[in-house]
Design a protein around this motif. Structure first.
Motif, PDB file in Angstrom:
ATOM      1  N   ASP A  84       0.838  -1.198   0.000  1.00 54.03           N
ATOM      2  CA  ASP A  84       0.000   0.000   0.000  1.00 54.03           C
ATOM      3  C   ASP A  84       0.876   1.252   0.000  1.00 54.03           C
ATOM      4  O   ASP A  84       1.862   1.326   0.739  1.00 54.03           O
ATOM      5  N   ASN A  85       0.541   2.210  -0.820  1.00 54.69           N
ATOM      6  CA  ASN A  85       1.249   3.504  -0.892  1.00 54.69           C
ATOM      7  C   ASN A  85       2.742   3.357  -1.168  1.00 54.69           C
ATOM      8  O   ASN A  85       3.547   4.146  -0.662  1.00 54.69           O
ATOM      9  N   ILE A  86       3.123   2.379  -1.978  1.00 54.26           N
ATOM     10  CA  ILE A  86       4.548   2.157  -2.257  1.00 54.26           C
ATOM     11  C   ILE A  86       5.186   3.368  -2.927  1.00 54.26           C
ATOM     12  O   ILE A  86       6.359   3.655  -2.703  1.00 54.26           O
ATOM     13  N   GLY A  87       4.421   4.106  -3.709  1.00 51.05           N
ATOM     14  CA  GLY A  87       4.973   5.285  -4.375  1.00 51.05           C
ATOM     15  C   GLY A  87       5.526   6.303  -3.395  1.00 51.05           C
ATOM     16  O   GLY A  87       6.609   6.856  -3.594  1.00 51.05           O
ATOM     17  N   LEU A  88       4.803   6.552  -2.326  1.00 53.14           N
ATOM     18  CA  LEU A  88       5.274   7.500  -1.320  1.00 53.14           C
ATOM     19  C   LEU A  88       6.505   6.963  -0.591  1.00 53.14           C
ATOM     20  O   LEU A  88       7.443   7.716  -0.319  1.00 53.14           O
ATOM     21  N   THR A  89       6.511   5.673  -0.309  1.00 56.99           N
ATOM     22  CA  THR A  89       7.683   5.065   0.338  1.00 56.99           C
ATOM     23  C   THR A  89       8.912   5.217  -0.556  1.00 56.99           C
ATOM     24  O   THR A  89       9.995   5.587  -0.080  1.00 56.99           O
ATOM     25  N   LEU A  90       8.762   4.955  -1.843  1.00 60.73           N
ATOM     26  CA  LEU A  90       9.885   5.101  -2.782  1.00 60.73           C
ATOM     27  C   LEU A  90      10.366   6.549  -2.834  1.00 60.73           C
ATOM     28  O   LEU A  90      11.574   6.810  -2.872  1.00 60.73           O
ATOM     29  N   LYS A  91       9.431   7.486  -2.819  1.00 60.89           N
ATOM     30  CA  LYS A  91       9.800   8.910  -2.834  1.00 60.89           C
ATOM     31  C   LYS A  91      10.613   9.282  -1.597  1.00 60.89           C
ATOM     32  O   LYS A  91      11.618   9.991  -1.700  1.00 60.89           O
ATOM     33  N   VAL A  92      10.190   8.803  -0.441  1.00 61.19           N
ATOM     34  CA  VAL A  92      10.924   9.098   0.798  1.00 61.19           C
ATOM     35  C   VAL A  92      12.347   8.542   0.710  1.00 61.19           C
ATOM     36  O   VAL A  92      13.307   9.211   1.093  1.00 61.19           O
ATOM     37  N   ILE A  93      12.491   7.337   0.185  1.00 59.83           N
ATOM     38  CA  ILE A  93      13.827   6.734   0.061  1.00 59.83           C
ATOM     39  C   ILE A  93      14.691   7.545  -0.894  1.00 59.83           C
ATOM     40  O   ILE A  93      15.818   7.916  -0.570  1.00 59.83           O
ATOM     41  N   VAL A  94      14.174   7.839  -2.067  1.00 67.93           N
ATOM     42  CA  VAL A  94      14.947   8.578  -3.081  1.00 67.93           C
ATOM     43  C   VAL A  94      15.306   9.972  -2.582  1.00 67.93           C
ATOM     44  O   VAL A  94      16.447  10.427  -2.740  1.00 67.93           O
ATOM     45  N   ASP A  95      14.354  10.658  -1.961  1.00 67.12           N
ATOM     46  CA  ASP A  95      14.592  12.031  -1.510  1.00 67.12           C
ATOM     47  C   ASP A  95      15.568  12.124  -0.344  1.00 67.12           C
ATOM     48  O   ASP A  95      16.266  13.129  -0.196  1.00 67.12           O
ATOM     49  N   ASN A  96      15.625  11.086   0.489  1.00 67.77           N
ATOM     50  CA  ASN A  96      16.391  11.193   1.724  1.00 67.77           C
ATOM     51  C   ASN A  96      17.627  10.291   1.813  1.00 67.77           C
ATOM     52  O   ASN A  96      18.438  10.472   2.723  1.00 67.77           O
ATOM     53  N   LEU A  97      17.740   9.336   0.922  1.00 66.40           N
ATOM     54  CA  LEU A  97      18.893   8.429   0.932  1.00 66.40           C
ATOM     55  C   LEU A  97      19.552   8.456  -0.447  1.00 66.40           C
ATOM     56  O   LEU A  97      19.424   7.523  -1.250  1.00 66.40           O
ATOM     57  N   PRO A  98      20.273   9.536  -0.760  1.00 66.46           N
ATOM     58  CA  PRO A  98      20.781   9.747  -2.108  1.00 66.46           C
ATOM     59  C   PRO A  98      21.858   8.748  -2.558  1.00 66.46           C
ATOM     60  O   PRO A  98      22.150   8.683  -3.746  1.00 66.46           O
ATOM     61  N   SER A  99      22.402   7.974  -1.662  1.00 59.88           N
ATOM     62  CA  SER A  99      23.436   7.003  -2.060  1.00 59.88           C
ATOM     63  C   SER A  99      22.842   5.666  -2.483  1.00 59.88           C
ATOM     64  O   SER A  99      23.560   4.770  -2.914  1.00 59.88           O
ATOM     65  N   VAL A 100      21.520   5.522  -2.376  1.00 60.32           N
ATOM     66  CA  VAL A 100      20.870   4.238  -2.645  1.00 60.32           C
ATOM     67  C   VAL A 100      20.391   4.165  -4.108  1.00 60.32           C
ATOM     68  O   VAL A 100      19.758   5.084  -4.608  1.00 60.32           O
ATOM     69  N   LYS A 101      20.737   3.050  -4.752  1.00 60.45           N
ATOM     70  CA  LYS A 101      20.176   2.726  -6.080  1.00 60.45           C
ATOM     71  C   LYS A 101      18.964   1.847  -5.819  1.00 60.45           C
ATOM     72  O   LYS A 101      19.068   0.825  -5.148  1.00 60.45           O
ATOM     73  N   LEU A 102      17.826   2.238  -6.343  1.00 58.50           N
ATOM     74  CA  LEU A 102      16.576   1.560  -6.067  1.00 58.50           C
ATOM     75  C   LEU A 102      16.033   0.938  -7.355  1.00 58.50           C
ATOM     76  O   LEU A 102      15.758   1.628  -8.319  1.00 58.50           O
ATOM     77  N   LEU A 103      15.909  -0.385  -7.350  1.00 58.98           N
ATOM     78  CA  LEU A 103      15.347  -1.119  -8.492  1.00 58.98           C
ATOM     79  C   LEU A 103      14.038  -1.745  -8.035  1.00 58.98           C
ATOM     80  O   LEU A 103      14.022  -2.519  -7.078  1.00 58.98           O
ATOM     81  N   VAL A 104      12.970  -1.410  -8.702  1.00 62.27           N
ATOM     82  CA  VAL A 104      11.648  -1.832  -8.258  1.00 62.27           C
ATOM     83  C   VAL A 104      10.927  -2.531  -9.389  1.00 62.27           C
ATOM     84  O   VAL A 104      10.923  -2.073 -10.510  1.00 62.27           O
TER      85      VAL A 104
END
Length: 104
Positions: A84-104
């Motif tokens: 549920d609400n995965i889009g917002l979770t992904l946004k929080v990760i991208v916006d706040n953890l800039p060293s992380v590469k996220l593959l979804v």
């Protein structure tokens, strides 16, 4: 194993501070492609078929997400549509953890 044309494009696209979403029909090899792309890397692999993983990713609490991701530089979230609400979770990760590469 098939060498997919999409592999090169994805390798060139994936970078820290970004989320790359791979979408497609069922059973076409999305998970296999992600495994190939991350082979040999230290990866946090989160499979959202598991309830505990879905629960962990249902939060937008930055501190909880930091604890989950820890020092992993590459994070794969498989079956993300189940959260549920995965889009917002992904946004929080991208916006706040800039060293992380996220593959979804």
């Amino acid at each position: 194993m098939l060498n997919r044309q999409l592999s090169l494009t994805l390798k060139q696209t994936v970078e820290a501070g970004k989320a790359v979403l791979l979408i497609g029909a069922r059973q076409v090899g999305k998970t296999t492609l992600l495994k190939q792309l991350t082979e040999g890397e230290k990866v946090l692999w989160l499979n959202c078929d598991q309830q505990a993983v879905r629960d962990s990713l249902s939060t937008t609490n930055l501190q909880e997400l930091k604890l989950l991701i820890a020092d992993n530089q590459t994070v794969v979230i498989d079956e993300a549509q189940r959260v549920d609400n995965i889009g917002l979770t992904l946004k929080v990760i991208v916006d706040n953890l800039p060293s992380v590469k996220l593959l979804v």
